[in-house]
Design a protein around this motif. Structure first.
Motif, short mmCIF file in Angstrom:
data_model
loop_
_atom_site.label_atom_id
_atom_site.label_comp_id
_atom_site.label_asym_id
_atom_site.label_seq_id
_atom_site.Cartn_x
_atom_site.Cartn_y
_atom_site.Cartn_z
N ALA A 153 25.55 -55.58 -28.70
CA ALA A 153 26.02 -54.22 -28.44
C ALA A 153 27.34 -53.94 -29.15
CB ALA A 153 26.18 -54.00 -26.93
N ALA A 154 28.24 -54.93 -29.14
CA ALA A 154 29.56 -54.74 -29.75
C ALA A 154 29.47 -54.66 -31.27
CB ALA A 154 30.48 -55.89 -29.35
N HIS A 155 28.37 -55.12 -31.86
CA HIS A 155 28.19 -55.08 -33.31
C HIS A 155 27.20 -54.01 -33.75
CE1 HIS A 155 30.09 -59.02 -32.84
NE2 HIS A 155 30.38 -58.98 -34.13
N ALA A 156 26.80 -53.13 -32.85
CA ALA A 156 25.79 -52.12 -33.17
C ALA A 156 26.38 -50.89 -33.85
CB ALA A 156 25.04 -51.69 -31.91
N HIS A 157 27.60 -50.53 -33.49
CA HIS A 157 28.23 -49.32 -34.02
C HIS A 157 29.63 -49.65 -34.51
CE1 HIS A 157 25.56 -46.74 -31.14
NE2 HIS A 157 24.98 -46.92 -32.32
N GLY A 158 30.19 -48.71 -35.27
CA GLY A 158 31.60 -48.78 -35.62
C GLY A 158 32.43 -48.10 -34.54
N LYS A 159 33.49 -47.40 -34.95
CA LYS A 159 34.41 -46.80 -33.98
C LYS A 159 34.66 -45.32 -34.26
CE LYS A 159 34.89 -50.71 -31.89
NZ LYS A 159 34.17 -50.93 -30.61
N ALA A 160 33.70 -44.64 -34.87
CA ALA A 160 33.83 -43.19 -35.06
C ALA A 160 33.57 -42.47 -33.74
CB ALA A 160 32.82 -42.71 -36.11
N PHE A 161 33.90 -41.19 -33.69
CA PHE A 161 33.66 -40.38 -32.50
C PHE A 161 32.19 -40.45 -32.09
CE2 PHE A 161 32.26 -36.27 -30.77
CZ PHE A 161 33.06 -36.18 -29.64
N ASP B 288 23.20 -45.05 -25.89
CA ASP B 288 22.25 -44.78 -26.97
C ASP B 288 22.48 -45.80 -28.10
OD1 ASP B 288 20.56 -43.80 -28.87
OD2 ASP B 288 21.65 -41.93 -29.22
N LEU B 289 21.89 -46.96 -27.96
CA LEU B 289 22.00 -48.00 -28.98
C LEU B 289 20.61 -48.28 -29.54
CD1 LEU B 289 24.64 -48.40 -27.20
CD2 LEU B 289 24.64 -50.73 -28.07
N ARG B 290 20.11 -47.34 -30.29
CA ARG B 290 18.75 -47.49 -30.80
C ARG B 290 18.67 -48.44 -31.99
NH1 ARG B 290 17.67 -41.31 -31.89
NH2 ARG B 290 18.88 -41.28 -29.96
N HIS B 291 19.81 -48.73 -32.62
CA HIS B 291 19.84 -49.70 -33.72
C HIS B 291 20.86 -50.78 -33.36
CE1 HIS B 291 17.55 -46.90 -36.17
NE2 HIS B 291 18.45 -45.97 -35.93
N VAL B 292 20.37 -51.99 -33.14
CA VAL B 292 21.26 -53.11 -32.83
C VAL B 292 20.86 -54.30 -33.70
CG1 VAL B 292 21.75 -52.43 -30.45
CG2 VAL B 292 19.78 -53.88 -30.93
N PRO B 293 21.83 -55.15 -34.07
CA PRO B 293 21.45 -56.35 -34.82
C PRO B 293 20.63 -57.28 -33.94
CG PRO B 293 23.76 -56.46 -34.17
CD PRO B 293 23.28 -55.09 -33.80
N ASP B 294 19.73 -58.00 -34.55
CA ASP B 294 18.94 -58.97 -33.81
C ASP B 294 19.76 -60.21 -33.46
OD1 ASP B 294 16.03 -57.83 -33.94
OD2 ASP B 294 16.88 -57.57 -35.94
N LEU B 295 20.59 -60.61 -34.39
CA LEU B 295 21.47 -61.76 -34.19
C LEU B 295 22.85 -61.46 -34.75
CD1 LEU B 295 19.11 -64.67 -35.38
CD2 LEU B 295 19.57 -64.02 -33.01
N VAL B 296 23.86 -62.07 -34.16
CA VAL B 296 25.21 -62.05 -34.71
C VAL B 296 25.55 -63.46 -35.14
CG1 VAL B 296 27.64 -61.60 -34.27
CG2 VAL B 296 25.90 -60.11 -33.26
N SER C 10 35.73 -51.71 -37.38
CA SER C 10 36.47 -50.46 -37.16
C SER C 10 35.97 -49.32 -38.04
CB SER C 10 37.97 -50.67 -37.40
OG SER C 10 38.21 -51.10 -38.72
N SER C 11 34.83 -49.50 -38.70
CA SER C 11 34.28 -48.45 -39.57
C SER C 11 34.10 -47.14 -38.80
CB SER C 11 32.92 -48.89 -40.12
OG SER C 11 32.26 -47.82 -40.76
N VAL C 12 34.43 -46.02 -39.45
CA VAL C 12 34.21 -44.71 -38.84
C VAL C 12 33.21 -43.88 -39.65
CG1 VAL C 12 36.44 -44.61 -37.67
CG2 VAL C 12 36.26 -43.77 -40.01
N VAL C 13 32.41 -44.58 -40.50
CA VAL C 13 31.47 -43.87 -41.36
C VAL C 13 30.07 -44.49 -41.32
CG1 VAL C 13 33.21 -42.96 -42.94
CG2 VAL C 13 32.25 -45.23 -43.35
N GLY C 14 29.77 -45.23 -40.25
CA GLY C 14 28.45 -45.85 -40.15
C GLY C 14 28.27 -47.03 -41.08
N GLY C 15 29.36 -47.66 -41.49
CA GLY C 15 29.27 -48.73 -42.47
C GLY C 15 28.72 -50.04 -41.95
N VAL C 16 28.79 -50.26 -40.63
CA VAL C 16 28.29 -51.53 -40.08
C VAL C 16 27.11 -51.32 -39.14
CG1 VAL C 16 30.53 -52.68 -40.26
CG2 VAL C 16 29.97 -51.45 -38.16
N GLU C 17 26.60 -50.11 -39.10
CA GLU C 17 25.50 -49.81 -38.18
C GLU C 17 24.17 -50.25 -38.79
OE1 GLU C 17 23.47 -45.97 -35.93
OE2 GLU C 17 25.47 -45.81 -36.81
N PRO C 18 23.36 -51.02 -38.07
CA PRO C 18 22.12 -51.57 -38.63
C PRO C 18 20.96 -50.57 -38.64
CG PRO C 18 22.42 -52.40 -36.41
CD PRO C 18 23.66 -51.59 -36.74
N ARG C 19 21.14 -49.48 -39.38
CA ARG C 19 20.02 -48.54 -39.60
C ARG C 19 19.24 -49.06 -40.81
NH1 ARG C 19 23.29 -43.10 -40.38
NH2 ARG C 19 25.11 -43.73 -39.19
#
Length: 521
Positions: free
Chosen positions: A71-79, A89-97, A127-136
């Motif tokens: 969960a902590a690696h699913a999104h960045g920190k944008a609004f 709403d965490l529809r995209h999460v990494p399978d493994l960290v 800390s990405s605020v542009v979807g840079g680390v989101e696993p889409r």
């Protein structure tokens, strides 16, 4: 301290008590709406899907499938990241960290993922605020490679004043390792506490300083990168004219071409002399002209941050007609009060009223303290259905008036359409002899459950205004997935083709951060 899985920073540092009441009171005065507090769900209540991939035995000890980790690696920190987390709403999460212990582990992880066609997202501080680390990543398995264990300063060359540093080191730990040698990287982005050297390099981060060596690009001596086809190590040099720079290929590549594991970085002596002041202006155009004069003077202030009237009121607590210019100078070699005195003269030449010499800069100090709390305050407002977010750009001085007007009007009209009202502010984060980097903030009443759609409408309108009036879609926030439509339009077509060719060569299986900078293969 406990890192928040859903929002910025540490749980213990969230806005509460008197600070929260004061913040909400300021917001009520600016935007109407019911400010009902909403609590984030527990990780256990998220119901994350089971991992789609499992690590081979040789790598299993590096990998975590813990729901809190994922969960902590699913999104960045944008609004929009924070709001989606608040809604669960965490529809995209990494399978493994995966947390490699060294570069060899990184090589092994990339080899495995390449063989199996598993997407890899390099992760620094998140800390990405542009979807840079989101696993889409279009339904394929995803492994997020968190480099936090690669956190050491490996060598310091005091003669050349440079250090070899692992990419996973966070800002405070990096500076703590440099301090005994009386040197500093002197790179302090707002995310400093929660971002890493590798993240700064991969996103071409900008530091807190307004002029000179503030972009991470300027501090790089060489970079070491693990790619699916081998390791790229550039030579340590103060400068070189030997063809296109290999470092420039990976700076800003956002994990799409390889995983940065270490770099030689240029250091500076720690500052000994400092001076600061602020200048009040009755007219905004005059304040802009004064800022340009200082930017083109060669004085090179460490801070040269122009706050417009709304920004001055919200974050410095001062009512002013035109704006406030916050100035600071520092040096490791010589006193800087003469520089500040000359900058104050330039302010007076344009109708500004600088604070008295040797007087405490209360306004500047108040704004600096607020600056560090802004991400936490943004999260507090998001919990109360307030749309509070930023967008940034850069342009040449001759285009600033037109761009400022276009962006401000686009934001106001978009807020009116989706929220009925709202406030837009502007400050300069960086200034150059040929142009400023304006940083806009918006505040508007939201409707719980609709704030993401409202923000997306505002963001799209503003991005269009930036793209059509001479600005860059991002000055220091990177491209990620969220800025891709405008980045595709901004870059030249021949360069896009060359970048795609480099991607195909370095990452033939297309596993590295699919969809960032380029379409997923």
């Amino acid at each position: 301290m406990t890192r928040s899985w859903w929002g910025w920073g540490n749980v213990e540092d969230e806005v509460r008590g008197a600070e929260l009441e004061a913040l909400l009171a300021r917001v009520r005065a600016l935007v109407p709406g019911e400010l009902t507090r909403h609590e984030p769900p527990s990780v256990a209540a998220l119901g994350l899907p089971e991992p789609r991939v499992s690590a081979p035995a040789s790598l299993a000890s590096l990998c975590s499938a813990d729901p809190g980790d994922r969960a902590a690696h699913a999104h960045g920190k944008a609004f929009r990241d924070v709001v989606r987390n608040l809604h669960g709403d965490l529809r995209h999460v990494p399978d493994l960290v995966a947390r490699p212990r060294d570069e060899h582990d990184v090589v092994d992880l990339l080899d495995w993922c390449t063989r199996e066609g598993i997407a890899v997202i390099a992760f620094g501080g998140g800390s990405s605020v542009v979807g840079g680390v989101e696993p889409r990543c279009d339904g394929r398995g995803v492994v997020t490679v968190d480099l936090e264990r690669l956190d050491r300063v490996l060598e310091i060359d005091t003669t050349s004043r440079a250090a070899r540093i692992q990419a996973g080191v966070f800002g405070p730990h990096l500076e703590a390792q440099l301090k005994p040698h009386d040197v500093t990287l002197r790179h302090f982005p707002q995310s400093f506490e929660f971002s890493t050297l590798g993240g700064w390099l991969a996103t071409r981060a900008g530091g807190h300083y307004a002029t000179l060596y503030t972009h991470i690009d300027d501090l790089v001596e060489s970079i070491r990168v693990v790619t699916p086809i081998g390791i790229s190590q550039s030579r340590r040099l103060p400068g070189s004219g030997a063809g296109p720079s290999p470092d420039r290929l990976f700076l800003g590549s956002e994990g799409t071409l390889g995983v940065i594991t270490e770099a030689w970085m240029r250091l500076q002596e720690r500052p000994r002399w400092r001076a600061k002041a602020s200048a009040h202006f009755a007219d905004y155009a005059a304040a802009v002209a004064a800022t340009r004069a200082i930017a083109q003077s060669g004085l090179n202030p460490a801070n040269c941050r122009l706050l417009d009237a709304a920004e001055s009121l919200i974050h410095a607590g001062v009512t002013v007609g035109g704006g406030i210019l916050v100035l600071a100078f520092e040096s490791a070699d010589h006193p800087v009060r003469g520089h500040l005195a000359r900058a104050a003269e330039l302010c007076r030449d344009h109708g500004g009223e600088p604070s008295a010499e040797n007087a405490q800069d209360v306004v500047g100090d108040t704004w600096r303290a607020s600056f560090l709390r802004m991400p936490y305050q943004r999260d507090a407002l998001a919990r109360h259905s307030v749309i509070a977010e930023t967008f940034e750009t850069a342009c040449t001085w001759d285009q600033f008036d037109e761009l400022h007007h276009a962006v401000t009007e686009a934001a106001r009209q978009a807020m009116y359409q989706v929220a009925g009202t709202g406030v837009v502010t502007c400050r300069f984060t960086h200034v150059y002899p040929d142009g400023p980097a304006p940083y806009f903030s918006v505040y508007a009443p939201g409707r719980w459950g609709s704030t993401i759609a409202q923000w997306d409408h505002i963001k799209a309108a503003v991005s269009e205004a930036i793209a059509t009036h001479g600005g860059t879609i991002t000055h220091h926030h990177a491209v990620g997935r969220d800025h891709r439509p405008w980045y595709d339009r901004q870059r030249p077509a021949p360069f896009a083709a060359a970048l795609a060719a480099a991607k195909h060569t370095l990452d033939p299986a297309g596993i590295l951060n699919p969809g960032v900078l380029l379409p997923a293969q």
